[in-house]
Design an enzyme around this catalytic site. Structure first.
Site, PDB file in Angstrom:
ATOM      1  N   SER A  99      43.009   7.310  40.597  1.00 20.75           N
ATOM      2  CA  SER A  99      43.525   8.672  40.800  1.00 20.75           C
ATOM      3  C   SER A  99      44.314   9.148  39.578  1.00 20.75           C
ATOM      4  CB  SER A  99      44.369   8.743  42.071  1.00 20.75           C
ATOM      5  OG  SER A  99      45.286   7.701  42.119  1.00 20.75           O
ATOM      6  N   HIS A 116      41.970  10.729  37.406  1.00 19.76           N
ATOM      7  CA  HIS A 116      41.543  12.044  37.913  1.00 19.76           C
ATOM      8  C   HIS A 116      42.592  13.142  37.735  1.00 19.76           C
ATOM      9  CE1 HIS A 116      38.276  10.029  40.557  1.00 19.76           C
ATOM     10  NE2 HIS A 116      37.879  10.237  39.326  1.00 19.76           N
TER      11      HIS A 116
END
Ligand SMILES: [Zn+2]
Ligand SMILES: [Zn+2]
Length: 384
Positions: free
Chosen positions: A67, A70
């Protein structure tokens, strides 16, 4: 103190309707539809002080998560890729370990000098989901490194109830430094543990287990399957480096799914029985789940850990005829996950230390995240 701060512009995409919750809290529910032009930099920020129920940890190790990548990568319009709950600016980092430096007035069971890791999900304990025993589905969730300050920093303040002691890891790993590194793997390992043993209710020793995708979560799943006595562990992974790591932590067979048909390989290796448990840790269920479906043992299970915002066709007849189950899993809190994983690691039965393939200092945390974006490492650690 220094911390890795992510800031971005609050620019909801055309057509994205902000909810009252989002307007009032400044938290985006679908981050990838709201946050644009992310800027990531190590900055000077204020050192936290502990509230009455909190401890301040001197962070020692913090792993880079998918994450985090991201947040750093954007689409062609400049929006972050992370689709979940987010509030910026904040300090990133949520897979960490550290030493207790200060304790608040109400903290009873932690004292300065103790070694701990911590949950990332700040469940409230009051909502109906929490009170019913489902902290991973808390309705008032805060997340360390997503909505509140994280651990790519010299210090972090956190409620003592989210901390778990890792002092016992020093004996087995021989040094505090190694114990802190391995301790920082606890959070992602608990994501796999929660999926396999809590959500999907585990498998019998000797069972056939497959793992699709051996990034850090899939590698932890391989290690856990080995520790739990799987009969055969079959893994599929496109990165050659990660295939090697999967073998190191316990996979018996590892294939590039671009070169074989996974369902055929699985049926072959299981003598036509199929797998008792399939673990989806690749985040591409439209590709993996159809292969799992074709290679399900009678009474077989599929558990979905990877995240993907797409529909996946299922042939439900298979689930009826094969007496099979599909489980969705998210999170790592509750259900004995943290203490059990720490015990398993302390016992020497689960050693995921080989998956740590690169180490950076805090000043180079942006480079650590950039390297992680190449998706060939196991776990990249930032060390304070
Ligand atoms: Zn993570
Ligand atoms: Zn709650």
């Amino acid at each position: 103190m220094k911390g890795l701060v992510l800031d971005a512009d609050w620019e909801p995409r055309e057509g994205y309707l902000l909810s009252d919750f989002e307007r009032q809290t400044g938290k985006a529910i679908t981050g990838s539809s709201v946050w644009r032009n992310p800027k990531l930099a190590v900055q000077e920020v204020e050192k936290p002080t502990p509230g009455p129920d909190q401890v301040v940890l001197g962070v020692k190790s913090c792993g880079v998560c998918g994450s985090d990548i991201h947040f750093y990568e954007t689409d062609e319009e400049g929006y972050i890729l992370y689709p979940g709950l987010t509030k910026f600016p904040t300090i990133l980092g949520h897979e960490f370990s550290g030493v207790v430096e200060e304790v608040g007035s109400q903290v009873r069971d932690l004292v300065p000098g103790e070694m701990v890791t911590a949950e990332e999900m700040i469940w409230c304990g009051y909502c109906t989901a929490c009170r019913n025993g489902f902290p991973n589905h808390c309705e008032n969730l805060e997340e360390i490194g997503f909505t509140i300050p994280g651990a790519f920093a010299e210090y972090i303040a956190i409620d003592a109830k989210y901390c778990w002691k890792i002092n016992d890891l020093v004996d087995i790993f021989g040094s505090e430094e190694k114990a802190y590194e391995v301790g920082a793997l606890t959070e992602p390992t608990c994501v796999s543990y929660n999926a396999i043993f809590e959500r999907a209710e585990g498998f019998r020793p000797g069972a056939y287990v497959t793992i699709f995708g051996t990034g850090p979560i899939g590698l932890a799943a391989v290690g856990l399957a080995e520790a739990a006595g799987a009969g055969k562990i079959i893994a599929f992974e496109i990165s050659p480096q990660r295939r090697e790591l999967a073998k190191k932590v316990g996979a018996d067979y590892v294939y590039d799914p671009q070169e074989v048909t996974p369902s055929e390989v699985i049926m072959d290796l299981t003598g036509g029985r199929g797998a008792d448990m399939h673990v989806e840790a690749a985040g591409v269920p439209h590709l993996t789940v159809p292969e799992m479906e074709k290679s399900l043992a009678i009474n077989g299970k599929i558990v979905q850990i990877g995240r993907a915002a797409q529909r996946v066709p299922l042939y439900l007849e298979t689930f009826q005829v094969r007496r099979s189950q599909f489980y969705g899993a998210q999170g790592h809190s509750g259900h004995g996950n943290f203490p059990n994983v720490i015990r398993l690691v302390a016992s020497g039965r689960l050693d995921l230390s080989p998956i740590i393939t690169a180490r950076y200092d805090l000043d180079s945390a942006v480079e650590a995240i950039a390297q992680s974006g190449e998706r060939r490492d196991g776990k990249i650690m930032v060390k304070m």
